[in-house]
Design a protein around this motif. Structure first.
Motif, short mmCIF file in Angstrom:
data_model
loop_
_atom_site.label_atom_id
_atom_site.label_comp_id
_atom_site.label_asym_id
_atom_site.label_seq_id
_atom_site.Cartn_x
_atom_site.Cartn_y
_atom_site.Cartn_z
N HIS A 35 2.63 -2.79 -8.02
CA HIS A 35 2.63 -3.31 -9.38
C HIS A 35 3.39 -4.61 -9.48
O HIS A 35 3.04 -5.48 -10.27
N PHE A 83 -3.89 2.23 1.15
CA PHE A 83 -4.03 3.04 -0.04
C PHE A 83 -5.14 4.08 0.13
O PHE A 83 -5.10 5.15 -0.43
N ASP A 84 -6.12 3.75 0.95
CA ASP A 84 -7.30 4.60 1.11
C ASP A 84 -7.13 5.65 2.21
O ASP A 84 -8.08 6.36 2.50
N THR A 85 -5.95 5.73 2.81
CA THR A 85 -5.74 6.72 3.85
C THR A 85 -5.96 8.12 3.27
O THR A 85 -5.55 8.40 2.15
N ASP A 86 -6.60 8.97 4.05
CA ASP A 86 -6.88 10.33 3.60
C ASP A 86 -5.56 11.05 3.35
O ASP A 86 -4.76 11.24 4.27
N PRO A 87 -5.30 11.49 2.09
CA PRO A 87 -4.03 12.16 1.81
C PRO A 87 -3.89 13.45 2.60
O PRO A 87 -2.77 13.85 2.94
N VAL A 88 -5.03 14.10 2.93
CA VAL A 88 -4.95 15.34 3.69
C VAL A 88 -4.43 15.06 5.10
O VAL A 88 -3.59 15.79 5.63
N PRO A 133 4.06 2.22 -4.67
CA PRO A 133 3.42 1.86 -5.94
C PRO A 133 4.21 0.79 -6.68
O PRO A 133 3.63 -0.07 -7.34
N LEU A 134 5.55 0.83 -6.51
CA LEU A 134 6.38 -0.16 -7.19
C LEU A 134 6.05 -1.56 -6.68
O LEU A 134 5.83 -2.49 -7.46
N GLY A 144 0.80 -1.22 0.00
CA GLY A 144 0.00 0.00 0.00
C GLY A 144 0.83 1.26 0.00
O GLY A 144 0.39 2.31 -0.45
N ARG A 172 -2.50 12.62 5.93
CA ARG A 172 -1.09 12.31 5.75
C ARG A 172 -0.27 13.60 5.65
O ARG A 172 0.76 13.75 6.31
#
Lengths: 258, 278
Positions: free
Chosen positions: A92, A145-150, A88-89, A85, A152
């Motif tokens: 994939h 992955f779904d953590t709030d970017p704000v 990104p590497l 999560g 963070r």
């Protein structure tokens, strides 16, 4: 208050009717000549089994295999999922192998696992682990992955390090995903532990079931299946209760209570 | 009001922007390369393997090529696949019909629901010995146990899906005086279809597991029986062929079903996407 009470009553009546139909089918109905044992016989045998140490030992073995495998799967799955999560590497790189492993149940690799580990507890634990870890890893990755970017970014503005952001923002926000994954995996772990006994020759209730079938003891066979049903209901109820209990502080669960 | 609604908007904007860093072609490259590298590793590391349990991949693949030309192997694969598909279709049809009846008549649902939940709690594989002891080792035993095991996920999700439909839908169709049958076919069932198809997905995996289990428990035909027999007679390469083919069948059936689900639920997935972007 009166409607739930009525509902429980009707449900109980339904269960009694089902047992009655079973009894009738085994004594007078079309199945009277088949080896189907009566409901009373099966329940009586179950009650007698509950007084024997064999049942409790088999039950203990099955539950220990399920829990050990589930714990192992949770640790590996969460570590893997957090890795996937956050990078990104890594996501994939692991997508195709995980997507391939996801729909493959542990029963497929059972022959080779039995060959390598033998009909032991370790074999059962490994099968449970294999059956649960992919789903937990995929779910934890989705949670991270779904953590709030704000949130963070806020952490970063307050000067939190990467490790602190991970433990104080990302992991707590991914916990409901992980909790749901474990709740879904709990019944699976029980099923796989039974399969390990039934088809792999490992210890536990699966083996008891197989022995009852081979020896042709119908009442005992049905009694073990009833015991498995009761165990399954307990596992489902406990994992639901545990999830709600441990995650009651999360916004996703607070809504439900209100 | 303004403040609270602006926060999720900002969040979704930040989310859509995505994280840059690693260039896109590197990511896609790793996605394609990793499986190839893994298979290559298996090939190379097992090439000179003397371990009896892990023969070289080359030996396994050569054995697969040999086996594919023998009729017994093809009959095994065919019988396994046939049982799986037939039972899955049977379970889906019966599950949707029964689930719809239970979803529409609450009193009936109250009556049987505890019993159904008890049956669902029994590990599906545990039903196989029961049918074996009642009916014997015939093919109908296998079909019956697969169908029954796969029935419960569809049935329960259909019931829940129908109960969870938007009440306005029922009201609108009543206002338009749509008959109950038309309402069921063209309003209620489509509205419940996302849930029904999720249940069918679970059913498919259950059916696959029970298919293998029913073949491994004392049957002589089918891929599961062949794989277990190979294991017991130490024909390790044959066992690996069985494991690989079973794995591919498990993966392929799920993949085909996912495509089918995406096609049937195109309207639903599109509306969800729209909601997410809004």
């Amino acid at each position: 208050m009166r409607v739930p009470l009525l509902r429980t009553g009707v449900g109980a009546a339904g269960a009694v009717a089902a047992l009655g139909a079973w009894q009738l089918a085994a004594t007078a109905g079309p199945l009277a000549d088949s080896p189907l044992p009566t409901a009373a016989d099966s329940i009586g045998t179950l009650a007698r089994l509950f007084a024997t140490p064999e049942l409790w030992r088999a039950l203990g073995d099955t539950v220990v295999m399920a829990i050990a495998g589930l714990l192992l799967a949770t640790v590996v799955g969460v570590v893997l999922g957090v890795g996937i999560g956050t990078s990104p590497l890594a996501m994939h790189a692991t997508r195709v192998p995980l997507e391939f492993l996801k729909p493959i149940p542990p029963i497929v690799i059972l022959p080779i696992v039995v060959l390598v580990l033998g009909p032991t507890m370790a074999m059962g634990v490994f099968l449970v682990f294999f059956g649960c870890f992919v789903a937990i890893a995929v779910q934890s990755a989705a949670g991270v992955f779904d953590t709030d970017p704000v949130a963070r970014a806020t952490g970063r503005s307050y000067g939190m390090g990467r490790g602190e952001i991970l433990t104080r923002i990302v992991l707590p926000s991914a916990l409901p995903y992980i909790g749901t994954a474990i709740r879904v995996a709990a019944p699976t772990s029980l099923i796989v532990a039974v399969v390990a006994g039934l088809l792999g020759g490992g210890p536990g209730l699966g083996q008891s079931l197989l022995l009852a079938q081979i020896s042709g003891d119908q009442a005992q066979l049905f009694a073990y299946v009833l015991a498995l049903g009761i165990l399954g209901l307990l596992v489902q109820g406990l994992s639901q209760w545990g999830e709600r209990r441990l995650l009651h502080w999360h916004p996703q669960y607070r809504k439900e209570i209100r | 009001m303004v403040f609270t609604s602006s926060i999720p908007a900002r969040t979704s904007v930040a989310r859509r922007a995505g994280r840059s860093g690693t260039p896109r072609w590197v990511l896609i490259g790793t996605e394609v390369l990793v499986p190839i590298v893994l298979l290559g590793l298996w090939w190379v590391s097992s090439a000179n393997s003397t371990n009896t349990f892990f023969p070289p991949l080359q030996v396994i693949l050569e054995r697969l090529l040999q086996l594919v030309q023998t009729p017994t192997f093809l009959v095994d694969v065919g019988s396994s696949l046939g049982n799986l598909l037939l039972s899955f279709v049977l379970a889906s049809v019966i599950g949707v019909l029964l689930g719809a009846a239970l979803g529409l008549v609450p009193a009936l649902a109250w009556f049987v629901e505890p019993t159904i939940h008890f049956f669902r709690a029994i590990p599906p594989v545990a039903l196989v010995p029961i049918f074996v002891s009642l009916i014997g080792f015939g093919n109908e035993t296998r079909i019956l146990s697969i169908t029954l095991a796969a029935l419960f996920p569809v049935l329960i999700s259909t019931m829940d899906g129908i109960r969870g439909t938007e009440p306005t839908l029922a009201m609108v169709s009543r206002v338009y005086r749509i008959g109950w049958f038309d309402r069921l076919v063209s309003v209620t069932l489509p509205a419940a279809s996302p849930r029904i198809l999720s249940g069918m997905q679970v059913s498919l995996i259950t059916a696959f597991v029970v298919m293998i289990a029913s073949e491994m428990l004392g049957s002589s035909t089918g891929l599961g029986a062949a794989t277990l027999l190979a294991q017991q007679s130490f024909a390790i390469a044959d066992m690996w062929v069985g494991i690989l083919v079973l794995g591919v069948i498990g993966y392929a059936t799920t993949a085909v079903f996912t495509l089918f689900r995406r096609r049937v639920l195109r309207w639903y997935l599109a509306s969800q996407q729209q909601e997410k972007n809004a």
